[in-house]
Structures are given as structure tokens and as C-alpha cells.
Scaffold this active site. Structure first.
Site, PDB file in Angstrom:
ATOM      1  N   ASP A 130      36.559  33.796  40.821  1.00 33.08           N
ATOM      2  CA  ASP A 130      36.767  35.055  40.103  1.00 33.08           C
ATOM      3  C   ASP A 130      36.193  34.892  38.701  1.00 33.08           C
ATOM      4  OD1 ASP A 130      38.192  35.566  42.367  1.00 33.08           O
ATOM      5  OD2 ASP A 130      40.117  35.892  41.381  1.00 33.08           O
ATOM      6  N   ASP A 142      45.077  44.736  50.045  1.00 34.58           N
ATOM      7  CA  ASP A 142      46.111  43.959  49.366  1.00 34.58           C
ATOM      8  C   ASP A 142      47.460  44.613  49.614  1.00 34.58           C
ATOM      9  OD1 ASP A 142      43.984  42.463  48.338  1.00 34.58           O
ATOM     10  OD2 ASP A 142      43.803  43.803  46.615  1.00 34.58           O
TER      11      ASP A 142
END
Length: 244
Positions: free
Chosen positions: A7, A129
């Protein structure tokens, strides 16, 4: 398949705790060295997330990702801040193999369904998610700040008519915690949706976690923090996956 993950926020490798931008840890790593090692060990694909772009589409880190693409031959899937067809075209033109679509798959389902048709199911990954309450798998969007009324099962069913193939499913209670993955979740959804290649993400801290995930039938495991913090090596992870 083992998928190492990175990330990026403001040009630096970072991990967030349960998606919280205020609870972050930066990592000083030689990315080029990591990619060379991964290539030599046989990694087949890498997962990148543009956290700056996810937060603000005007701050997408395209220059950084263009550089990354230029020095590796490993296929890469990328997510974060993808909101338009032009965003997708830009990333494919740079050389990315797959794009990962998150919140927009809930906010604008018709548009994303169209993208599946245009680009093909091998090019699009849906990142779903979830927050599990009373066994209901509610999807969260906008950096996990907003819970929706959509469930994981409803969204997979909706996109399956366009031959949805890749789903990255994260139990947000596990993400960035190193507390172990939600094995029960993956067993359940793999059994229910046999046509989907699931990518498991969140909570992986040990080789035994990888072993347990492989047994659920998921197609891939995304590993971020535990590799960055050297809790095990990429060689050990790959061997565990192949030998299970």
C-alpha cells in the site's frame, strides 16, 4: 497463489490498521530489491493499493506506479481511487494486468457491470470489504467509513451475470491486525460461489495461517504487513502454498 501486497501513501509504503488513515505505519523498504527477489522466487502477481488516490482522486500516485511498472515484469493488479473508465484505461496503458474496483461496485453497480463486459472478467477484481454482524456480511465503502445495506452474497450474485471471476474479500475486523484470518468466512463463501476465484486478505501473521487458508479453497492469499515485518519469508509462504 501467494500475492504480496504494497500500500502506498504519499509515495511511501505504508500499512493502515483496519483502514484507519490516522493509525498508520510507514516502511522504509527498497521496493526494487523486493520485486527482484519476488521475481526470482516465482511470485506470479503483486497487489498494489493507491491510498492517496483512494482518499483524493486528484492525488493519485501515477508517477510512482509508472516507475514500478518500468522495473518489473511481474504482473500487477492495482486498486485505489479508480472511479472512471478513463482511470481504468490509464492504468491498463501503463501496463497493469488487473484493476481492483471497490466502493464504486456498490455506488454505481450498473457502470461497473458495464466495465466487466467491456474489459472482461479476467481484468477486473471486485474488492468487497465486509463487516460481519449476526452472520450478515455487510459491505463497507468509502474507506470503510460507511456501512451499506448490501451484503457480500447480493453483490456477487449481481455481478455474476457478467461472469464475475475475481473477488478480493476482506473481513475488516482482521485487516492489519496480524490476528489471523477469518477461516470460517472463506470456507463458507468458497463453498457457495464455486465460480469465483477468491483472494483472501486480512489478519495473516504466520505460515500456519496460509496453510489454513489454502484448505478453505480460496484461489489466492494477499499478504502485506507480515511480509514487510519479516514474520516469514516469501520463500516460506510460496513453499507452504505449493506443498499443502
Amino acid at each position: 497463489m501467494i500475492i504480496p501486497a504494497f500500500d502506498f501513501l504519499e509515495g511511501k509504503a505504508v500499512r493502515l490498521y483496519q483502514g484507519n488513515y490516522l493509525d498508520k505505519k510507514f516502511y522504509n523498504i527498497d521496493l526494487y530489491e523486493h520485486f527482484i527477489k519476488y521475481k526470482n522466487k516465482g511470485v506470479k502477481i503483486i497487489h498494489l493499493v493507491d491510498l492517496s488516490g483512494a482518499k483524493n482522486s486528484e492525488k493519485r500516485q501515477l508517477k510512482l506506479f509508472k516507475n514500478i511498472i518500468s522495473y518489473t515484469k511481474i504482473p500487477i493488479q492495482i486498486g485505489g481511487g479508480i472511479r472512471t473508465e478513463q482511470d481504468i484505461n490509464t492504468l491498463f496503458e501503463l501496463g497493469f494486468k488487473r484493476v481492483v474496483i471497490g466502493s464504486l461496485a456498490i455506488i454505481n453497480k450498473i457502470e461497473v457491470k458495464k466495465w466487466l463486459k467491456i474489459y472482461g472478467s479476467s481484468k477486473i477484481v471486485l474488492a468487497l470489504d465486509i463487516n460481519i454482524i449476526n452472520n450478515e456480511k455487510k459491505i463497507l465503502i468509502n474507506g470503510w467509513l460507511k456501512e451499506t445495506n448490501s451484503t457480500l452474497e447480493e453483490i456477487i450474485d449481481f455481478f455474476s451475470v457478467e461472469n464475475l471471476k475475481h473477488v478480493l474479500c476482506t473481513d475488516i475486523s482482521k485487516d492489519g491486525t496480524l490476528s489471523g484470518p477469518n477461516i470460517t468466512l472463506y470456507k463458507e463463501i468458497v463453498k457457495k460461489f464455486k465460480h469465483i476465484k477468491f483472494q483472501a486478505s486480512g489478519g495473516i501473521s504466520s505460515i500456519s495461517d496460509i496453510f489454513d487458508l489454502k484448505k478453505t479453497g480460496v484461489s489466492s492469499v494477499i499478504i502485506g504487513r507480515s511480509l514487510l515485518e519479516k514474520r516469514f519469508t516469501i520463500k516460506e509462504a510460496l513453499e507452504c502454498w505449493q506443498n499443502e
